[in-house]
Write a protein that holds these residues in place. Structure first.
Motif, mmCIF file in Angstrom:
data_model
loop_
_atom_site.group_PDB
_atom_site.id
_atom_site.type_symbol
_atom_site.label_atom_id
_atom_site.label_comp_id
_atom_site.label_asym_id
_atom_site.label_seq_id
_atom_site.Cartn_x
_atom_site.Cartn_y
_atom_site.Cartn_z
ATOM 1 N N TYR A 22 50.761 34.025 35.933
ATOM 2 C CA TYR A 22 49.976 33.561 37.078
ATOM 3 C C TYR A 22 50.803 33.614 38.355
ATOM 4 O O TYR A 22 50.316 34.024 39.420
ATOM 5 N N ASP B 38 42.575 36.155 29.995
ATOM 6 C CA ASP B 38 43.130 35.945 31.337
ATOM 7 C C ASP B 38 44.049 37.093 31.736
ATOM 8 O O ASP B 38 44.020 37.553 32.885
ATOM 9 N N CYS C 93 43.225 39.465 34.984
ATOM 10 C CA CYS C 93 44.223 39.550 36.050
ATOM 11 C C CYS C 93 44.678 40.996 36.253
ATOM 12 O O CYS C 93 44.833 41.460 37.388
ATOM 13 N N VAL D 133 41.960 42.861 38.153
ATOM 14 C CA VAL D 133 41.969 42.541 39.584
ATOM 15 C C VAL D 133 43.077 43.305 40.294
ATOM 16 O O VAL D 133 42.875 43.888 41.365
ATOM 17 N N LEU E 28 38.833 29.032 34.397
ATOM 18 C CA LEU E 28 39.500 29.792 35.457
ATOM 19 C C LEU E 28 39.246 31.284 35.302
ATOM 20 O O LEU E 28 38.751 31.942 36.219
ATOM 21 N N LEU F 244 36.999 33.736 37.652
ATOM 22 C CA LEU F 244 37.589 34.868 38.354
ATOM 23 C C LEU F 244 36.916 36.181 37.964
ATOM 24 O O LEU F 244 36.695 37.058 38.798
ATOM 25 N N CYS G 286 35.088 38.452 40.664
ATOM 26 C CA CYS G 286 35.599 39.814 40.889
ATOM 27 C C CYS G 286 34.477 40.841 40.787
ATOM 28 O O CYS G 286 34.334 41.704 41.656
ATOM 29 N N ALA H 46 30.331 31.891 38.853
ATOM 30 C CA ALA H 46 31.769 32.033 39.097
ATOM 31 C C ALA H 46 32.306 30.840 39.872
ATOM 32 O O ALA H 46 33.321 30.232 39.492
ATOM 33 N N LEU I 174 34.977 27.811 38.626
ATOM 34 C CA LEU I 174 36.227 27.504 39.318
ATOM 35 C C LEU I 174 36.245 26.060 39.814
ATOM 36 O O LEU I 174 37.283 25.379 39.753
ATOM 37 N N ALA J 206 42.786 27.400 40.352
ATOM 38 C CA ALA J 206 41.354 27.447 40.653
ATOM 39 C C ALA J 206 41.099 27.021 42.100
ATOM 40 O O ALA J 206 40.278 27.616 42.807
ATOM 41 N N ALA K 123 42.036 29.903 44.277
ATOM 42 C CA ALA K 123 41.027 30.960 44.203
ATOM 43 C C ALA K 123 39.810 30.610 45.063
ATOM 44 O O ALA K 123 39.253 31.469 45.767
ATOM 45 N N TYR L 37 38.411 32.533 48.409
ATOM 46 C CA TYR L 37 37.037 33.018 48.551
ATOM 47 C C TYR L 37 36.403 32.482 49.838
ATOM 48 O O TYR L 37 35.812 33.238 50.617
#
Length: 530
Positions: A48, A114, A118, A121, A220, A224, A228, A252, A256, A270, A273, A277
Motif C-alpha cells: 500500500y 487487493d 492495485c 490501477v 477498501l 477501489l 476505478c 464504490a 470506501l 480509504a 482514496a 476522489y
C-alpha cells in the motif's frame, strides 16, 4: 497456523507501519518493512505504501518497482502457497475447520484481490495501450475474486447485524454504517465455494468481531475496484463490458466510506482514496460540471475526522491544500502545501506540493512565484522535466522577461521519462510559441467566438489534432448551460466523442464528455417531470 495473539501482533505491526508512513516517519516504516518481511500483513502494508508513492510520483521506475512488489506478494499469499494449499485440502475433505483457519483463508484472498486491483490501477496510470490491456485483464482477475469473497463476507455481516443490535456493537463500531449492497445478480459467472466452506460460513461459526474485521478489510479493494472501473475513458468501457462486468460508483463510495470507519490498517487508506476522489478527480474530470467545489463538504468532513491521528501527515495536509484551493483560498492552500512539503522524508510529496504551489501562484498571476516553482520542478522532477521547463518559459514570458523566455523556448526540451506523447505535444506547443505568440488575453464575452474559430481551424490542423475536440467540448458545455441551446450542446458533445480520434489527452476528455452527457440527460429528465 498462527495463534490468535501472534496474528493480533502481526496485524498491529501492519497498522503501525501504515501510521508511520503516513505520519512522515518514512525511514522508520521502511525499517519495519525490512525487519518483518516474512509477515504477510506487513508485506501488504508495504505494498500500500509503495502504491501511494507510485501514484504520487507518477514516475515510470517507481511504477515498475511497485508492480513487481505486488506480483511477488500476490504469489506468496495466493492459493498454491503452502498454508493455503493445506487449507484447501481440508475444505475438500471431512476434516473440521477452525474459525482462525477460515478467517485467514479469506484474509489471504482479500490480499490477492487487493494486489490485483492495485496493479491494474498502476497499469492504467501509464496510459499506453499495452498497459491499459494489462490493466483491464487485471481488473477482471480482481473482480472474479472480489465477486466471490465480498458476497460471502457481506452475507455473514448482514447476519451478524441482525443477530447483534447496533447498541450492542463494540466500542468504535459505527452505528448505522452499512456496507453497500451487492448487485442483484453476479456480474461475472463465479465458481461456487466449496461445500465445506459454504456450510461453515452459513452456520454462523465465525464470530461477530471477526466478521466485522473482514468486512472492513474487503471494502477498501472492492471500493477501489468499482471506482476505478467507473472512471475509465469511453474507449475502454466496451472492453470492460466484454470482459463481463460493469461499475457502480455509488457502491464504490459506500464501500470506501464503510472501510474508513473500521479498525483495519486499510481505514486511513480509504479516507485518502475518498479525499482523492472528492478533491482531485471530481474537479479534474468535471464530474459535476463547472461546480468544482462540489466535493468540498465531504472532504472537509474527512479531514476533520482524521485530524487527531493524521493532522500533520503530509498527504492529509496536501488534501487540505486542495480543499482550500477549490474554495478559492489560494494563500491558505499555499500555506497548507508548504507545511506538507516541509516534511523532509517524503520527497515525492514535496514535489507534488511544489506542483500545486506553482499553479496557485499562476492563478494569482504571480508569474515570478510560479516561475520559481516550475523551474525547481524542471530540475528535480523525474516525471516530465520537459513539462515544467515549458511552464517556466511561459511564466517568464508573461512576467515580461521576454529574453529569458525566448532562451528557454530555444533550448532543447529536457528528455522525457518514457512519455513520448506528452513530449511530442510539448514540442509542438513550444514551436507555436516561438513562431507567433499564441497566448492571448481573452474576455469571457469573446469566448464563444474564439472557441468557434478554434473549432474551424482545428479541423484542418494536423499538427494540433487536440484543438478541435477540446474546443467542441468547451463550446458544448457553454451551450448546455443555456436551455434554448442544449440541443446544440448535445450535438457538439457527441461530435467531440465520435468525430475525433488519436489526439492528445483523448482519455481525459473522453471522461469529461461522458460526465457532461450524463448531466444533460439528468437535467432533461427533471424538466420533463415538472
Amino acid at each position: 497456523m498462527l495463534s490468535t495473539s501472534s496474528k493480533e501482533m502481526n496485524m498491529e505491526l501492519a497498522r503501525e507501519s501504515i501510521d508511520m508512513f503516513l505520519n512522515n516517519r518514512v525511514v522508520e516504516a521502511e525499517e519495519l518493512f525490512r525487519h518483518h518481511d516474512e509477515n504477510w500483513h506487513v508485506r501488504m502494508a508495504q505494498c500500500y505504501a509503495a502504491v501511494m508513492s507510485a501514484v504520487v510520483t507518477f514516475e515510470t521506475a517507481q511504477l515498475e518497482q511497485t508492480l513487481q512488489l505486488l506480483k511477488v506478494t500476490e504469489k506468496a499469499v495466493a492459493p498454491g502457497s503452502g498454508l493455503v494449499s493445506q487449507l484447501k485440502s481440508k475444505l475438500k475433505g471431512t476434516e473440521q475447520l477452525q474459525e482462525a483457519e477460515v478467517v485467514e483463508l479469506l484474509e489471504r484472498q482479500i490480499v490477492v484481490a487487493d494486489c490485483q486491483v492495485c496493479a491494474a490501477v498502476l497499469n492504467f496510470l501509464q496510459q499506453d495501450l499495452g498497459s491499459c490491456v494489462k490493466g483491464s485483464w487485471g481488473l477482471r482477475r480482481a473482480w472474479k475474486t472480489y465477486d466471490r469473497i465480498y458476497g460471502q463476507i457481506s452475507a455473514m455481516y448482514r447476519q451478524v447485524q441482525q443477530e447483534v443490535p447496533v447498541d450492542a456493537a463494540e466500542p468504535g463500531e459505527p452505528a448505522g454504517c452499512e456496507p453497500p449492497p451487492l448487485p442483484a445478480r453476479p456480474l461475472l459467472p463465479t465458481s461456487s465455494s466449496s461445500p465445506s466452506l459454504s456450510a461453515f460460513l452459513r452456520c454462523g461459526a465465525v464470530s461477530a468481531e471477526a466478521v466485522r474485521a473482514l468486512m472492513g478489510s474487503v471494502s477498501l479493494g472492492y471500493g477501489l475496484f468499482q471506482l476505478c472501473v467507473s472512471l475509465l475513458p469511453s474507449k475502454f468501457v466496451k472492453v470492460v463490458q466484454l470482459l463481463g462486468f460493469q461499475s457502480d460508483r455509488s457502491a464504490a463510495l459506500a464501500a470506501l466510506m464503510f472501510c474508513r470507519t473500521s479498525r483495519d490498517m486499510r481505514a486511513p487508506l480509504a479516507s485518502l482514496a475518498l479525499l482523492w476522489y472528492h478533491s482531485v478527480v471530481r474537479p479534474l474530470l468535471s464530474l459535476d460540471g463547472r461546480n468544482v467545489a462540489a466535493g468540498v463538504a465531504t472532504s472537509e468532513l474527512l479531514l476533520r475526522e482524521t485530524a487527531g491521528r493524521y493532522g500533520q501527515a503530509a498527504l492529509f495536509q496536501f488534501f487540505r491544500g486542495r480543499v482550500l484551493r477549490l474554495q478559492s483560498d489560494l494563500e491558505g492552500a499555499i500555506a497548507a502545501y508548504e507545511v506538507a512539503a516541509s516534511q523532509g522524508q517524503q520527497q515525492e510529496v514535496r514535489l507534488l506540493c511544489l506542483h500545486e504551489i506553482g499553479w496557485c501562484r499562476l492563478l494569482q498571476l504571480d508569474w515570478v512565484g510560479a516561475f520559481v516553482a516550475f523551474s525547481e520542478l524542471a530540475q528535480q522532477s523525474r516525471w516530465s522535466r520537459a513539462f515544467y521547463h515549458y511552464l517556466a518559459a511561459v511564466c517568464s514570458g508573461a512576467s515580461g522577461d521576454v529574453t529569458l523566455s525566448a532562451g528557454l523556448l530555444s533550448a532543447a526540451l529536457p528528455p522525457g521519462a518514457g512519455r513520448p506523447d506528452l513530449d511530442a505535444f510539448l514540442q509542438r506547443r513550444t514551436a507555436a510559441l516561438r513562431h507567433g505568440g499564441v497566448l492571448d488575453n481573452t474576455s469571457l464575452q469573446q469566448a464563444e467566438r474564439h472557441y468557434r474559430r478554434a473549432l474551424v481551424l482545428g479541423r484542418d490542423d494536423r499538427s494540433r489534432p487536440h484543438v478541435a475536440p477540446h474546443a467542441s467540448y468547451e463550446l458544448a458545455v457553454m451551450y448546455c448551460g443555456q436551455p434554448q441551446r442544449r440541443a446544440e450542446g448535445r450535438a457538439l458533445l457527441e461530435s467531440a466523442r465520435d468525430a475525433y480520434k488519436d489526439y492528445d489527452f483523448e482519455s481525459r476528455l473522453g471522461v469529461r464528455i461522458q460526465s457532461a452527457l450524463k448531466r444533460l440527460e439528468k437535467v432533461t429528465r427533471e424538466e420533463r417531470a415538472k
